[in-house]
Design an enzyme around this catalytic site. Structure first.
Site: not given
Ligand code: MIG
Length: 799
Positions: A405, A408, A483
């Site tokens: 996650d 980016e 998200d």
């Molecule tokens: O800033 O890890 O897209 O799936 O549950 C949020 C917490 C960070 C974004 C991800 C989401 C995940 C969440 N993350």
């Protein structure tokens, strides 16, 4: 008309006349008077690369997108020097390059224009950063349509849209919002019944304009790097997509459990909560194969650590979950907490593995753990180190999948939400700034993660999921769309995003079922799961901020609908697995938008909702509350309504009645659909029969089934089988010919063949051309027969 991204700007520079050319094997170099060089490389008869430099020489040729193991070669290559132009001809296309201005145009062999430069290549000097802002414009005809470009949350047909590619953590993104998480600078044009593709392999921030700025012009440009693109000829969209997928690579087969249903939330903790969730799935008999641990399983969000208060004995827990048929998948983010007591930070620091700012200090940014440094995954040594960090998690604890996650990369509390652009990267020995590396950062993280998980999961198969991606990431990882929000509009968006990623080479994808942000109504959740069981990746996920999103958070009707559709997915696993095989073998997308299915039918060109799941099942979601049906377009051909088994003739828009526990699903007449019994998780049951739903049609139809051990690498040593069922339907007979390739031995011994839509009563049956003593009355009454799996020909005869 002057903006910083403008395509026609008075400071633009253009190539002048060609003064010389050279040929070197498969490449042609055209030099202009003002130092522009165009290199044309013929990779295949229908795959040509165009590369431009304005310096008079090319920099090192390096790409993260291209699969270097792909094969090249062409059947024909001719070159001619005409009065006004040079011409390159392959066995599929002709390419003309104008001597006066280097503009080019591509034709099929009957001289129909496929793609023509408008201004063609031009550029603007970038005095701020060095190099150029590189630009390209192509002429577009009325009636031309555009598809592809990865995860864009807009209508399927991109005509009239402007697209921006800069990987961004876009929490609760909206329809048409740009940019998003992924960057796939590949589009398909369709005009005059011919499809072609353009892959602009440039990792800087890129833009595409599909006749938005000017009605008959399509353009693409980048803030830096080279004008470097691949032209792919169809004429079928299938040819374009499979060639693009070949060029940028395919994944290996996932373990079959990865195609099961997955449950996730931010976050399940402590251990007792995880166990409550998994137990409830078994109690309610809703199949589920994987449970996810989000960031709270870690100690203070430090990657590769466990919060021992919540999870005192992870190895035991993971084992107990596994005994109950659940695989554990855990999240790993790129931010490494700056903490001198933390071993991952210590190692990164000691070995100088973190990204640095232009003037030397490490790149520092706030993410979940607080202030962090970030590994430079564009350095092969760093990737190697990162891969090694998975040893304990995978080999010792027994975790089966990893979820990447925030790659980016996302940074909190800064306006641009990411690294400053001066950050330096190794870029595999081609040092550069974040301007060039930004869009591939997430991909390289997923790549390093993949190698680690793969190494320690061996001899089983790894499972990785990533949020950010650049073209080619499908070689390493599956992905989800980020998200999203629990709204009806987002259900529409999810349907399009997953189809779009599918034709952009990234087939193993799904959305957060029910929506990540906010809370879905029971009805929205039900409609979402009904669609999502037909997505290659199928996971419910939510932010957990607004209540629960497990099926039982809703009323019993929704629980029943969830069970019914997840059961259907588990029944269809052999069908889904077969389409995955076709994806990894041939690059065929698992989901096919209607336009892909029938590009000659202009009715399909602007459709968004309907798609083909695999080759023979048509799915159309219900996207509005209180629906008792919907209008939809049924493509040409004959289709059986899956719920009623009624035969419908396509080629028209029509109203389809549905109930709350149905969405429109149609099966192509003539198809043989393989089914497993419902299992609570993959490999739960050993069964004696493979079910084959046979949908009668007058005429011939082929169906295929791929089978192997469902995990491990034996299939690479040839231990798989590929079954082809050819069904020939006549007025009073049906002939089923089975051709088997390969040597995988399944545990089941028989096929149970369900006969659907048979227009006659069976009077006699021949198996392998010999009369067999079946009880035909019983078969006619029951609607099915059971035959041993080794047959060659099955002949059903009516009176
Ligand atoms: O800033 O890890 O897209 O799936 O549950 C949020 C917490 C960070 C974004 C991800 C989401 C995940 C969440 N993350």
């Amino acid at each position: 008309m002057i903006t910083n991204t403008e395509l026609e700007y008075k400071g633009d520079l253009y190539p002048t006349k060609i003064v010389s050319f050279e040929k070197n094997v498969d490449s042609f170099y055209f030099h202009t008077d003002n130092n522009v060089v165009l290199k044309v490389t013929v990779l295949r008869d229908s795959l040509i690369r165009f590369r431009f430099t304005t310096k008079g020489y090319f920099s090192n040729d390096f790409s993260y997108a291209i699969d270097t193991t792909q094969l090249h070669g062409y059947n024909a290559l001719e070159f001619s020097d005409e009065v006004d132009y040079y011409q390159i001809t392959t066995s599929k296309v002709k390419c003309k390059i104008q001597k006066a201005d280097l503009r080019l145009s591509i034709y099929d062999l009957s001289d129909a224009v496929l793609l023509e430069d408008e201004l063609g290549f031009h550029w603007e000097e970038s005095y701020e950063f060095g190099g150029n802002i590189v630009k390209m414009s192509k002429a577009s005809k009325d009636g031309e349509s555009f598809y592809g470009l990865g995860d864009k949350a807009t209508q399927m047909n991109l005509k009239g849209k402007r697209i921006e590619n800069f990987a961004t953590d876009q929490y609760a993104f909206q329809k048409d919002q740009e940019p998003l998480y992924k960057v796939v600078p590949f589009y398909i044009g369709l005009q005059n019944k011919q499809s072609y593709g353009i892959f602009f392999d440039n990792t800087f921030r890129t833009f595409f304009d599909f006749c938005q700025e000017r009605r008959n012009v399509t353009s693409f440009w980048s803030e830096g790097g080279e004008m470097n693109y691949y032209f792919i000829y169809g004429p079928k969209m299938e040819d374009v997509v499979t060639t693009y997928t070949d060029l940028t690579g395919k994944p290996e087969l996932p373990p079959l459990w990865a195609l099961g249903y997955h449950q996730c939330k931010w976050s399940y903790f402590p251990e007792s909560n995880v166990k409550e969730i998994t137990a409830k799935f078994r109690e309610l008999k809703i199949p589920c194969d994987a449970i996810y641990l989000d960031i709270d399983y870690m100690e203070g969000f430090r990657c590769f650590t466990w919060n021992k208060e919540y999870f005192p004995d992870p190895k035991r827990m993971v084992k107990e979950l596994s005994d109950d048929g659940f695989k554990t998948v855990v999240i790993i983010d790129p931010g490494i907490k700056i903490d001198k007591e933390y071993s991952v930070y210590q190692e990164g620091l000691k070995n100088d593995y973190f990204c640095k700012r232009a003037d030397g200090p490490y790149m520092k940014g706030k993410v979940w753990p607080g202030e962090c440094n970030f590994p430079d995954y564009t350095n092969p040594e760093v990737r190697e180190w990162w891969a090694g960090l998975f040893k304990e998690l995978i080999a010792e604890v027994g975790v089966k999948g990893v979820w990447n996650d925030m790659n980016e990369p996302a940074v909190m509390e800064v306006p641009n939400k990411t690294f400053p652009l001066d950050v330096r990267h190794d870029y595999d020995g081609n040092p550069c700034s974040h301007r060039k590396a930004h869009n591939i950062y997430g991909m390289q993280m997923a790549r390093a993660t993949y190698h680690g998980v793969k190494k320690y999961t061996y001899p089983k198969r790894p499972f990785i999921i990533t949020r950010s991606a650049y073209a080619g990431t499908q070689r390493y990882s599956s992905s989800w769309t980020g998200d999203n929000v629990a709204t009806w509009e987002h259900l529409w968006i999810a349907n399009i995003q997953v189809q779009r990623l599918s034709i952009s080479g990234m087939g193993f994808t799904g959305s957060d079922i029910g929506g990540f942000a906010e809370q879905p109504s029971g009805e929205l959740y039900a409609r979402w799961i009904q669609l999502a069981v037909f997505h290659p990746f199928c996971r419910t996920h939510s932010s957990g901020d607004h209540g629960d999103q497990e099926p039982w958070a809703f009323d019993t009707e929704v629980i029943d609908i969830t069970r019914k559709f997840v059961n259907l997915r588990y029944q269809l696993l052999p069908y889904l697995y077969t389409m995955f095989w076709q994806y990894i073998e041939e690059g065929v997308p698992m989901l096919k938008p209607l336009v892909y299915y029938d590009q000659d039918d202009t009715q399909t060109h602007y459709r968004n909702d309907e798609f083909i799941f695999g080759n023979q099942i048509l799915v159309c979601p219900i996207l509005e509350p209180n629906s008792v049906g919907r209008r939809m377009y049924l493509p040409k051909g004959e289709w059986y309504n899956y719920w009623t088994n009624r035969l419908v003739c396509g080629g028209k828009e029509m109203w389809i009645d549905t109930k709350y526990d149905e969405i429109p699903v149609f099966v192509k007449a003539g198809a043989v659909i393989p089914k497993y019994p419902v299992q609570q998780y993959v490999e739960e049951l050993d069964f004696d029969e493979l079910t084959l739903d046979l949908y009668y049609k007058e005429g011939i139809e082929k169906s295929v089934v791929y089978e192997d051990a469902q995990d491990g690498y034996d299939y690479k040593k040839g231990r798989f089988s590929f079954l082809t069922f050819q069904v020939t339907g006549k007025e009073k007979e049906v002939i089923i010919q089975l051709h088997k390739e390969g040597k995988f031995e399944t545990n089941y011994s028989d096929y149970k063949i369900n006969l659907i839509g048979l227009p006659f009563r069976i009077k006699s049956i021949q198996l392998n051309n010999e009369h067999e003593d079946f009880n035909c009355d019983e078969i006619n009454t029951n609607g099915f027969l059971i035959v041993p799996k080794e047959f060659h020909v099955l002949h059903l005869m009516g009176a």
